[in-house]
Design an enzyme around this catalytic site. Structure first.
Site, PDB file in Angstrom:
ATOM      1  N   GLY A  65      -2.463  35.366  87.230  1.00 53.12           N
ATOM      2  CA  GLY A  65      -3.807  35.658  87.110  1.00 53.12           C
ATOM      3  C   GLY A  65      -4.567  35.889  88.225  1.00 53.12           C
ATOM      4  O   GLY A  65      -4.282  35.411  89.308  1.00 53.12           O
ATOM      5  N   GLY A 114       0.337  33.499  84.835  1.00 52.71           N
ATOM      6  CA  GLY A 114      -0.120  34.758  83.942  1.00 52.71           C
ATOM      7  C   GLY A 114       1.073  35.652  84.145  1.00 52.71           C
ATOM      8  O   GLY A 114       1.249  36.217  82.806  1.00 52.71           O
ATOM      9  N   GLU A 137       0.551  25.738  88.835  1.00 50.57           N
ATOM     10  CA  GLU A 137      -0.958  25.679  88.882  1.00 50.57           C
ATOM     11  C   GLU A 137      -1.261  24.152  89.199  1.00 50.57           C
ATOM     12  O   GLU A 137      -2.306  23.950  89.773  1.00 50.57           O
ATOM     13  CB  GLU A 137      -1.361  25.652  87.258  1.00 50.57           C
ATOM     14  CG  GLU A 137      -1.551  27.011  86.788  1.00 50.57           C
ATOM     15  CD  GLU A 137      -0.218  27.799  86.477  1.00 50.57           C
ATOM     16  OE1 GLU A 137      -0.180  28.993  86.289  1.00 50.57           O
ATOM     17  OE2 GLU A 137       0.961  27.015  86.504  1.00 50.57           O
ATOM     18  N   ASP A 145      -1.327  27.086  81.939  1.00 51.84           N
ATOM     19  CA  ASP A 145      -2.130  27.562  80.909  1.00 51.84           C
ATOM     20  C   ASP A 145      -1.311  28.714  80.271  1.00 51.84           C
ATOM     21  O   ASP A 145      -0.119  28.392  80.117  1.00 51.84           O
ATOM     22  CB  ASP A 145      -3.495  27.994  81.355  1.00 51.84           C
ATOM     23  CG  ASP A 145      -3.486  29.033  82.408  1.00 51.84           C
ATOM     24  OD1 ASP A 145      -2.574  29.277  83.162  1.00 51.84           O
ATOM     25  OD2 ASP A 145      -4.560  29.972  82.588  1.00 51.84           O
TER      26      ASP A 145
END
Length: 346
Positions: A65, A114, A137, A145
């Site tokens: 992301g 992502g 992350e 996530d």
């Protein structure tokens, strides 16, 4: 302005082309929205029988992301922008997971964070010898996530906990071996595979994939599964450290254990606590529950010191010297760990 996501339909096969090579296809909000709109338009279009997602970059399928933009929004206190991005991204991941038609991700190069959200949730994940997959992350003060709380605990043995905590990057061969990917194809065969997928009109995809897929060679995880299970298949994060310390004193797995401990120490201690609890809960949750939990947690973590500092060190100043608060796992009090675990609650 160039279009970072290009879409087309040819004889029943729709293609999503990720085309933001300078950013290694990091998903900004516009890319997320464009992908979601295309998938929704094709969902009930009877002329579209399958979707193929690939990248124009030789280096990356998708590097994750656009976390720098999220940090900027968090620093200026724009909670609506933070929520808008994560809600859109996780909504796209849910759409991929629930897609009623074959969704084929061609992963040649990096697929990080992502990038796994728009691939691993799909029905077909093709990787090559140039692929590298990771959820890194914890190294930026965040947590795995995009529904990783769902898919990581469902990988082979305790591999998902190992990958989530350490952020270790695995090869295409390892991705197939542990369950992140479904097919292994030589990178030189990808253009021919894509041509045949398009020529198939969305029919007989299994047969097409079978013609190009090969058995991957033994991966870097081969021979490590028992050690990973011993060290990461445990009930508490403290036990992970204790088991790794014990392994590090041995001869057979000593080097691996020491390298793994070093990887854990590079992550934010708070992120390690959040990640361990996230995966523990995710093992008994649905994907929808995991994505809802991700959104709640992301909104709480994005304004924190560790996240803004982690992204600064990795992507803004790029000095790779984050100053976590606290700096070590041992400095986390029981009260602080309980507070962090409570952030996952509704």
């Amino acid at each position: 302005m160039s279009v970072p996501v290009k879409t087309s339909v040819h004889d029943g096969v729709a293609t999503v082309l990720l085309d933001r090579p300078a950013a290694l296809n990091a998903l900004d909000l516009r890319m997320v929205q464009r992908m979601r709109a295309a998938l929704e338009a094709w969902r009930d279009d009877e002329s579209v029988r399958a979707v193929v997602v690939r990248s124009t970059s030789p280096k990356a399928f998708c590097s994750g992301g656009d976390i720098r933009a999220v940090r900027e929004a968090a620093v200026r206190g724009d909670a609506d922008a933070v929520r808008g991005y994560f809600a859109a991204e996780y909504g796209l991941d849910a759409a991929v997971a629930g897609y009623p038609k074959p969704y084929v991700a061609l992963i040649d190069g990096y697929a990080l964070g992502g990038g796994l959200g728009i691939s691993v949730h799909g029905s077909v994940r093709v990787v090559t010898e140039r692929a590298g997959l990771a959820m890194p992350e914890t190294a930026i003060g965040f947590f795995p996530d995009i529904g990783a709380g769902y898919f990581l605990p469902r990988l082979r043995g305790a591999v998902g906990t190992y990958l989530g905590l350490t952020g270790a990057r695995v090869s295409g061969a390892a991705a197939v071996e542990c369950g992140l990917a479904t097919h292994y194809v030589d990178s030189g065969e990808l253009p021919a595979l894509e041509r045949e997928l398009n020529a198939s009109g969305g029919h007989d995809l299994d047969a097409v994939l079978a013609r190009y897929s090969t058995t991957p060679p033994p991966s870097e995880l081969h021979g490590r599964y028992e050690a990973i299970e011993r060290c990461f298949g445990v009930e508490t994060l403290e036990e992970v450290f204790e088991r790794l310390h014990a392994e590090s004193r041995g001869d057979e797995e000593g080097d691996w254990a020491r390298e793994t401990l070093a990887a854990l120490r590079r992550g934010a201690p708070s992120s390690l606590v959040l990640t361990f609890e996230l995966l523990r809960r995710g093992a008994r949750s649905s994907l929808a529950e995991c994505l809802d939990r991700d959104l709640r947690l992301a909104l709480r973590v994005a304004p924190t010191h560790d996240f803004t500092e982690g992204v600064r060190a990795a992507l803004v100043d790029k000095d790779h010297e984050p100053r976590w608060s606290p700096e070590t796992f041992g400095e986390l009090t029981r009260e602080r760990r309980d507070h962090l675990a409570g952030l996952l609650d509704g």
